[in-house]
Write a protein that holds these residues in place. Sequence first.
Motif: not given
Length: 110
Positions: A2-4, A38-45, A47-52
């Motif tokens: 999954r990707f964010l 920082s909030e997006l990074w935490t959310l990605a974690g 969601l078990e998602a990789t940030v793009v």
Amino acid sequence: MRFLLDEHLPTGLATLISELGYNALHVKTEGLLSASDSELWTLAGDLEATVVSKDSDFLALARRDRRRSGLILLNLGNISNRDLYVAVRAGWPQLMERLKLGDPVVELRP
């Protein structure tokens, strides 16, 4: 996988990644435009998602907290959406291979 995708990327890139067979969410379509990096990074974690992202600020987050999420950094400069889509489509298999090998940060360059 999954990707964010962050707000500096076009929503069409999430569509392209979905067409490549992956679950891709964009912060705009998820109502997260006001969220900090920082909030997006935490959310990605969560969601078990990789940030793009094109934003190198995520590198500091990735170095500090490698367990929360991975990062695909699109280090392509200021290019058109069309050229961005071409570059991502061409480089995606290599990016996925590196993520599968455990690299927490992968970068796409011209």
